[in-house]
Write a protein that holds these residues in place. Structure first.
Motif, PDB file in Angstrom:
ATOM      1  N   PRO A   1       0.839  -1.206   0.000  1.00  0.00           N
ATOM      2  CA  PRO A   1       0.000   0.000   0.000  1.00  0.00           C
ATOM      3  C   PRO A   1       0.870   1.250   0.000  1.00  0.00           C
ATOM      4  CG  PRO A   1      -0.613  -1.470   1.800  1.00  0.00           C
ATOM      5  CD  PRO A   1       0.574  -2.065   1.129  1.00  0.00           C
ATOM      6  N   TYR A   2       0.477   2.232  -0.762  1.00  0.00           N
ATOM      7  CA  TYR A   2       1.284   3.445  -0.890  1.00  0.00           C
ATOM      8  C   TYR A   2       1.171   4.323   0.342  1.00  0.00           C
ATOM      9  CZ  TYR A   2       1.499   1.831  -5.622  1.00  0.00           C
ATOM     10  OH  TYR A   2       1.705   1.060  -6.724  1.00  0.00           O
ATOM     11  N   ALA A   3       0.028   4.389   0.950  1.00  0.00           N
ATOM     12  CA  ALA A   3      -0.150   5.180   2.168  1.00  0.00           C
ATOM     13  C   ALA A   3      -1.141   4.444   3.061  1.00  0.00           C
ATOM     14  CB  ALA A   3      -0.677   6.568   1.830  1.00  0.00           C
ATOM     15  N   PRO A   4      -0.800   4.303   4.337  1.00  0.00           N
ATOM     16  CA  PRO A   4      -1.750   3.610   5.218  1.00  0.00           C
ATOM     17  C   PRO A   4      -3.019   4.428   5.409  1.00  0.00           C
ATOM     18  CG  PRO A   4       0.081   4.503   6.479  1.00  0.00           C
ATOM     19  CD  PRO A   4       0.389   4.733   5.026  1.00  0.00           C
ATOM     20  N   VAL A   5      -4.108   3.707   5.621  1.00  0.00           N
ATOM     21  CA  VAL A   5      -5.389   4.357   5.846  1.00  0.00           C
ATOM     22  C   VAL A   5      -5.364   5.003   7.227  1.00  0.00           C
ATOM     23  CG1 VAL A   5      -7.870   3.953   6.040  1.00  0.00           C
ATOM     24  CG2 VAL A   5      -6.524   2.665   4.384  1.00  0.00           C
ATOM     25  N   GLU A   6      -5.896   6.200   7.318  1.00  0.00           N
ATOM     26  CA  GLU A   6      -5.924   6.893   8.602  1.00  0.00           C
ATOM     27  C   GLU A   6      -6.863   6.164   9.559  1.00  0.00           C
ATOM     28  OE1 GLU A   6      -7.360  11.194  10.307  1.00  0.00           O
ATOM     29  OE2 GLU A   6      -6.606  11.084   8.258  1.00  0.00           O
ATOM     30  N   LYS A   7      -6.334   5.852  10.735  1.00  0.00           N
ATOM     31  CA  LYS A   7      -7.138   5.116  11.710  1.00  0.00           C
ATOM     32  C   LYS A   7      -8.017   6.084  12.488  1.00  0.00           C
ATOM     33  CE  LYS A   7      -4.087   1.235  12.319  1.00  0.00           C
ATOM     34  NZ  LYS A   7      -3.384   0.392  13.276  1.00  0.00           N
ATOM     35  N   ARG A   8      -9.238   5.632  12.742  1.00  0.00           N
ATOM     36  CA  ARG A   8     -10.181   6.413  13.538  1.00  0.00           C
ATOM     37  C   ARG A   8     -10.522   5.631  14.788  1.00  0.00           C
ATOM     38  NH1 ARG A   8     -14.833   7.227   9.259  1.00  0.00           N
ATOM     39  NH2 ARG A   8     -14.542   4.995   9.340  1.00  0.00           N
ATOM     40  N   PRO A   9     -10.844   6.304  15.866  1.00  0.00           N
ATOM     41  CA  PRO A   9     -11.207   5.561  17.077  1.00  0.00           C
ATOM     42  C   PRO A   9     -12.527   4.821  16.896  1.00  0.00           C
ATOM     43  CG  PRO A   9     -11.507   7.928  17.402  1.00  0.00           C
ATOM     44  CD  PRO A   9     -10.853   7.748  16.061  1.00  0.00           C
ATOM     45  N   LEU A  10     -12.601   3.656  17.524  1.00  0.00           N
ATOM     46  CA  LEU A  10     -13.829   2.870  17.451  1.00  0.00           C
ATOM     47  C   LEU A  10     -14.871   3.451  18.401  1.00  0.00           C
ATOM     48  CD1 LEU A  10     -12.313  -0.711  17.410  1.00  0.00           C
ATOM     49  CD2 LEU A  10     -13.281   0.541  15.500  1.00  0.00           C
TER      50      LEU A  10
END
Length: 104
Positions: A26-35
């Protein structure tokens, strides 16, 4: 005689199912959001397992593994190592194959 019958036949191409294809990371990791808070612990475990299975299924498809029969536990775990994910459990491996089966 149809025109298609008079054309010379082209050489058969080699299927990617028979050879491994180099995988793009993957070129850029997906931005993580709080659950969302307040759910039972089992919901979070299942949610994270589904996300992991989806990442692994996508990586396997990118590497040329298109059929669930080709995705044995060893293959899934080696793919997890390649993309930098902790080795999946047997349950997660089963879920990866289920995702590949129902994506058609």
């Amino acid at each position: 005689m149809p025109a298609a019958a008079t054309k010379p036949r082209s050489k058969p191409t080699q299927s990617t199912a028979r050879r491994r294809v180099l995988m793009d990371l993957p070129y850029a990791p997906v931005e993580k959001r709080p659950l969302p808070p307040g759910r039972p612990r089992e919901w979070y475990v299942t949610h994270n397992r589904r996300l992991k299975a989806m990442r692994l299924a996508i990586a396997l498809l990118d590497s040329g593994v298109y059929v669930p029969n080709q995705a044995r536990n060893e293959t899934i775990r080696s793919t997890a190592e390649q993309i930098g994910v902790h080795p999946p459990s047997d349950t997660t491996c089963h879920m990866v194959r289920a995702l590949m089966r129902y994506s058609r």
